[in-house]
Enzyme design. Structure first.
Site, mmCIF file in Angstrom:
data_model
loop_
_atom_site.group_PDB
_atom_site.id
_atom_site.type_symbol
_atom_site.label_atom_id
_atom_site.label_comp_id
_atom_site.label_asym_id
_atom_site.label_seq_id
_atom_site.Cartn_x
_atom_site.Cartn_y
_atom_site.Cartn_z
ATOM 1 N N ASP A 1 0.882 -1.174 0.000
ATOM 2 C CA ASP A 1 0.000 0.000 0.000
ATOM 3 C C ASP A 1 0.919 1.224 0.000
ATOM 4 O OD1 ASP A 1 -3.257 0.257 1.031
ATOM 5 O OD2 ASP A 1 -2.040 2.074 0.913
ATOM 6 N N ASP B 1 3.628 2.560 -4.331
ATOM 7 C CA ASP B 1 2.753 3.479 -5.052
ATOM 8 C C ASP B 1 2.533 2.834 -6.422
ATOM 9 O OD1 ASP B 1 1.687 5.447 -6.644
ATOM 10 O OD2 ASP B 1 3.081 7.022 -6.014
ATOM 11 N N TYR C 1 -14.962 7.684 -12.076
ATOM 12 C CA TYR C 1 -14.706 6.366 -11.483
ATOM 13 C C TYR C 1 -15.318 5.271 -12.362
ATOM 14 C CZ TYR C 1 -15.268 2.543 -8.058
ATOM 15 O OH TYR C 1 -15.263 1.340 -7.404
#
Ligand code: SER
Length: 324
Positions: A41, A57, A147
């Protein structure tokens, strides 16, 4: 095309500290062995996280390549993403993380023979022209959120990599996910999680959607079951790959409140719809998931009643322990 689909041996998870990742990491550790799961993460790990953790990342393709090589990864659950409401505030960020992050993974997967990828799509792939009741598997995909646009592109990219390069990308159009470990962030379905925390702590909640906004939802244990069933399904059974409709529970805030009140009679709700109402109004109310049922054996365990009872039990215990 050389088909790279194979067994699941060494797993990497992106977005492992998020709402789904937090629980999926533990679930996969139990199923495949703690030494076979690498959680990644962009954030610092929590103290209670067991097993391998690496900071990643998803926009850093070199680091992704290095980790996939170092840990000899064959399977990736790609959960790092920006959700619908945050996406409308930061469309550039949503495109960058959701598309460029996924492209980085696909590029490395093809190079390194990563054989399987799970990439979640969403009910956000649909739009106002899509039939809202029992939304079919094959239907109009004209989302109005960035999205949703990234989810449709993600489905197409995954299918392209499967057909062109044999990378076995699988995915389902997730409904709103309800859970009690890590909170969701920046989604339109988040009300259905927040309401439980506020019911337990304050016996009241202010909802950002209108009372009759019916949306498809799923409880986390069923969500994790779906991931496992889809990823372990024999490839010859799959007629679809990245875009399975997934249904579980459909309800609106009024129905959820009525069920919560059977446990907490003094619970009250007020409604202050905001910009997320428009997003919710563009999504389906219920989903036809017959392809998932027939191709990989999907069925839910939790209905509304069972989900509410379990959420209140688990969060009630966490509240008693001073965790909320
Ligand atoms: N839960 C997501 C959201 O609300 C939908 O996939 O954005």
């Amino acid at each position: 095309m050389v088909l790279m689909s194979g067994d699941i041996n060494r797993i990497l998870i992106t977005g492992a500290l998020g709402q789904i990742g937090s629980e999926l990491t533990v679930d996969l550790q139990k199923t495949y062995g703690i030494d076979n799961v690498v959680a990644t993460d962009i954030k610092e790990p929590k103290d209670d996280l067991k097993g391998a953790y690496e900071k990643l990342d998803v926009l850093d393709q070199d680091r992704m390549r290095q980790l996939i090589k170092e840990y000899d990864i064959d399977t990736v659950y790609h959960l790092a993403a920006i959700l619908s409401a945050t996406g409308e505030k930061r469309p550039d960020l949503a495109w960058n993380i959701n598309i460029n992050g996924f492209c980085n993974l696909l590029t490395v997967a093809k190079e390194r023979n990563v054989s399987k990828i799970f990439h979640p799509s969403s009910i956000a792939a649909f739009g106002p022209e899509t039939p809202k009741i029992n939304t079919p598997q094959e239907t109009v995909l004209k989302p109005r959120t960035i999205y949703g646009v990234t989810k449709v592109v993600g489905e197409l990219l995954g299918n392209y990599y499967f057909e062109k390069w044999g990378v076995d990308v699988r995915g389902a159009r997730l409904p709103g996910v309800i859970s009690n470990v890590a909170p969701p962030g920046g989604g339109t379905t988040d009300y259905a999680v927040e309401i439980f925390y506020d019911a337990i702590k304050h016996q009241k909640y202010t909802c950002f959607l209108k009372p009759d906004t019916k949306l498809p939802m799923i409880y986390m244990p069923d969500c994790l079951k779906a991931f496992k069933q889809l990823m372990e399904a024999p490839i010859e059974n799959l007629k679809h790959h990245t875009d399975y409709n997934l249904g579980a529970i459909s309800f609106d805030p009024t129905e959820l409140v009525a069920e919560i009140k059977t446990h907490i009679p003094e619970f009250t709700i007020t409604y202050e719809p905001d910009f997320r109402q428009k997003i919710a109004d563009s999504w389906p109310k219920s989903i036809d998931d017959s392809a998932a049922r027939s191709e990989w054996g999907w069925s839910r365990d939790y209905d509304l009643k069972a989900m509410v009872a379990d959420m209140l039990k688990v969060l009630g215990e966490r509240y008693q322990r001073g965790e909320l």
